[in-house]
Structures are given as structure tokens and as C-alpha cells.
Design an enzyme around this catalytic site. Sequence first.
Site, PDB file in Angstrom:
ATOM      1  CG  HIS A 152      -7.891   7.949   0.026  1.00 29.97           C
ATOM      2  ND1 HIS A 152      -6.588   7.761  -0.364  1.00 29.97           N
ATOM      3  CD2 HIS A 152      -8.415   6.706   0.186  1.00 29.97           C
ATOM      4  CE1 HIS A 152      -6.325   6.464  -0.450  1.00 29.97           C
ATOM      5  NE2 HIS A 152      -7.417   5.796  -0.121  1.00 29.97           N
TER       6      HIS A 152
ATOM      7  CE  LYS B   1      -4.297   6.562   3.105  1.00 33.11           C
ATOM      8  NZ  LYS B   1      -5.547   6.756   2.439  1.00 33.11           N
TER       9      LYS B   1
ATOM     10  CG  ASP C 129      17.328  12.882 -11.255  1.00 30.67           C
ATOM     11  OD1 ASP C 129      17.349  11.748 -11.776  1.00 30.67           O
ATOM     12  OD2 ASP C 129      17.151  13.925 -11.912  1.00 30.67           O
TER      13      ASP C 129
ATOM     14  CG  HIS D 263      -2.088   0.875   1.173  1.00 35.07           C
ATOM     15  ND1 HIS D 263      -2.338   1.864   2.107  1.00 35.07           N
ATOM     16  CD2 HIS D 263      -3.097   0.957   0.277  1.00 35.07           C
ATOM     17  CE1 HIS D 263      -3.444   2.512   1.797  1.00 35.07           C
ATOM     18  NE2 HIS D 263      -3.933   1.991   0.700  1.00 35.07           N
TER      19      HIS D 263
ATOM     20  CE  LYS E  60      -1.450   4.180  -1.465  1.00 39.78           C
ATOM     21  NZ  LYS E  60      -2.644   4.980  -1.678  1.00 39.78           N
TER      22      LYS E  60
ATOM     23  CG  ASP F 136      -0.767  19.068  22.090  1.00 43.47           C
ATOM     24  OD1 ASP F 136      -2.011  18.963  22.163  1.00 43.47           O
ATOM     25  OD2 ASP F 136       0.004  18.629  22.955  1.00 43.47           O
TER      26      ASP F 136
END
Length: 477
Positions: free
Chosen positions: A395, A397, A228, A221, A223, A402
Site C-alpha cells: 500500500h 506510495k 499538541d 483520503h 491521513k 536519484d
Amino acid sequence: MWLTTIAIIIIVINATAAIITVFRQPRDIAATWAWLLVLLLLPVIGFILYWFFGRKLSTNKLNSLATQQRLGIDQMVASQQEAVTISQESGAASPFAGAPELVRTLLQADGALITTMNRVRLLFNRQDFTKALFADLRTATHHIHIEAYTIEPDGVGKALVQLLTQKAEQGVRVRVIYDTFGSHRLNRAFWRPLVQAGGQVEPFLATRLGRANLRINFRNHRKITVIDGQVAYMGGFDIGSTSRKLAITRDTQLRLTGQAVASLQARFFMDWNTTAKIKKVHFQKAYFPDPADNGRTTMQIVGGGPEQKLEAIKLGDLRLLALAKRRIWVQSPFFVPDDSLLDALVLAAQSGIDVRVMVPVHTNQPMMAKATEFYLNQLVKAGVRVYRYQAGFLHSKAIIVDSQYLMTGSPNLDVRSFKLNFEIAAFIYDQTLAEMVERQFKLDMAQATPYTYAMVKNQSHASQLGADLARLFAPIL
């Protein structure tokens, strides 16, 4: 009479086989009971489901992943651990972003090096992400490394392959790892122009059956894109979209320059060398150039996966929550935590901390959404402020603590992300970035509705039963 006898024999054989099947590999008690329920209630069908979703990765695969973790960073990890310990014992002001306990936890659980002088750009919109990514890809002169969960064969996906092919023809080293479950709509013809131009493409942990993966419960999962060795992307956005699913326009993505790029590069190397049968990559200075060091963000890149003895990202989340004095704001497409995370949020709320959790109303996985409802009900009853996002599939996450600390990346707040998936997360020690994500959270609140205790009490018995049943299967969803 004989039919009854045969039925009893079948039930006994099925129950015995179920017990042997589930207990032959160690797993936590919740998953054990969930799989026993599936195997006992669904004879034959249950075993087919277990064959694809329940079996663990082979010992050889896990050992290979663990071995790749030792890419020459052990000594640096040990040095940073010692520095954190000396700082804590001396009582001096911590040079480790004011959260030495969290830093030390991540160093210990995943060998996550703390990096400084990073420059981070936050991207919340799919169009902004796609535009920035393609602009950076066009500048590549040495290599492009992409690790993706979902690449869709739409206009964006095809444009990506076309651009990567052009770069490969120019002599740029192009390597792509993709997950066969998340990218199930791709075929060999999709990648053919890139491969013919000299690019390398590997399905993650492919078997002798090629793209077919008989352990689809373990999904990559992550990504990650590294260009370079100077620019990197990580976060929640996939590449491309499809009309078959709800469009994801709101997520959280990071564009990075600085020392953290090397951490993402190392993660890609580990995954590439684990999954590639030939043409493995080895350390070369060109892949790890000296960073510009013109940023000011301190962060740790943390990997999570089934090969880990400790659930590094979950432990980091727990330690992050423990830092809270004033507020904890959380966003996740799904909210199916284990007891430790649920208890941590409830404890914080009942201690007077402003705890808010936001999830989308609409998702692509109805069963996960129903299981999420069960856990949201528990939060609301404990005084947590819950919001349900209405403007599409949220979507993102993120955990903001604080207005000072931030966690974001690919993992959802669910058992799958902590135990089964291969994930990547950034723990960021930067007040400015945390406040930017907090401001976006407030904007999202304008498109969300509160989920209250009164709503929970007014739910039908059928709705509550559905949530309860979905929760039973949460450990294996």
C-alpha cells in the site's frame, strides 16, 4: 412498429439527457467520454451511477475550501517565492534543497511552505505505526487532531476511541474528521463515548442527510494526526483493519516533529472549518507552538483536492521526475496515470534513467488492478522495469529520485488521487531519508517478481481486452 418508435424515442431522449448531463459541468475530455459511455450504454442505471459518482462538489463547498486556504500564509508564500526567484536569478548556490524549480512549483500550485529543521521517522510496518501512534497519543496534554480516511471498528479502532475518550475526560481537546465512504462501517454508537466526554467528531463534508454523502466520488483520503502541535503523523496507513479486505501490513508513514507540523495543523484547520457546522477553530498560539528545531530535514507539505485550479500533487510529481539524472523508483497500490505522467516515465526510461515501478499483485479493487495492468503493459514495452509485489497488499506510495528526493503520502499514482480525492503529500529533500526508502524498495524487490515484455506478449486476448476495457473507465474509477 410502435415498439420500434418508442425504442428510438427512448434512445434519443437518453442520448440527449446524457450529453446535457455530462457537459453541464466542465471536466477533462477523458472523464467526459467515460461518463458518456456509461450513460449511453446503461440507460437509467448509468444516471443512478452518475448521481452518486459523477456530480461535482457544489460551488459553495469549493469556495469554502478555497477560502480556508487563506489562513494567513499568503504573505509567507510570497516571501518564499521571492527568495527562490532571487536565488535562481543570482546564480548563487540554492538554499532551497538543490531543487528550486520543484520548490517554486509547489509554492505556486498549493502555497506549500518550505520547512526546515524537521525530524522524520519512517514507519513501514503497521504494528510499528500503531504502537508509535498510541504512545504519542497518551502523552497529549492540550489537543489531538485526527483526519482519517478509514477507521475500522476492530480492536485497534475501539482502543483508539477508548484512549481519545480518556484524553477528552482529562481536558484534552479532541477533534476527529473521518470520511464516510472509507469509514462506512462506523456508526454513531461507535463515537458516542468520545462525544459524551466532550470530544468533537465530524464526517467530512456531510450533507443535510447526516453521514449520507450523495457525492461519494469525492473522498477525503488524507491521513493526518497532530498532537499538541508538536508531533504529527501522515502517510498511507489507515487505522485498524478488517477481515473483509486484504490486510495491509506494508506501507509508508511519517512521524514528524519540527516546522512541518504547523503545515499539517493548518491543513487540518482548513478541513475542519470547512466541514464543521459549528465550533470552528481559529488561530491560537497553543495550536502552533514554537518547534524544537532539532532536526535536519527540509520538506514541503502539499495538499491536493478538487477545489484546486491546478493539480498540485501531480505537478509536483512531474517536476520531481524532471529532476532525475540516474534513477526513478516508484511504488503505488494502483498505477492509473494520465498521459503526462506516463509520458514522463517513458521519456526518462528511454533517456537511460533507471526507472522502476512496483505494484502489488493482490489488491482490494479488481477493476483498478485491471486498469493498472494496461498501463504496466505500456511501461514494459517502453523499457521500464516493472515489479509485482507478492507478499500481500503493498500500500506504499512513494517516488524516489536519484537517492536524494522523496515524495510520499496518501495519493496513489492514479487520476482519482490527482483530480477527485482530497490528498496530502510530503516532498522531502533529504538524501538519508530517500536512501532509507530506497533500501526498503530493495527489500520489497526480494518479495516481488519482474513483469516482463515476454509476459505481456503471452497474455490471452481475453486478458488484454479486460485491461483495455478497464482503462476506458480509468478516469472515473
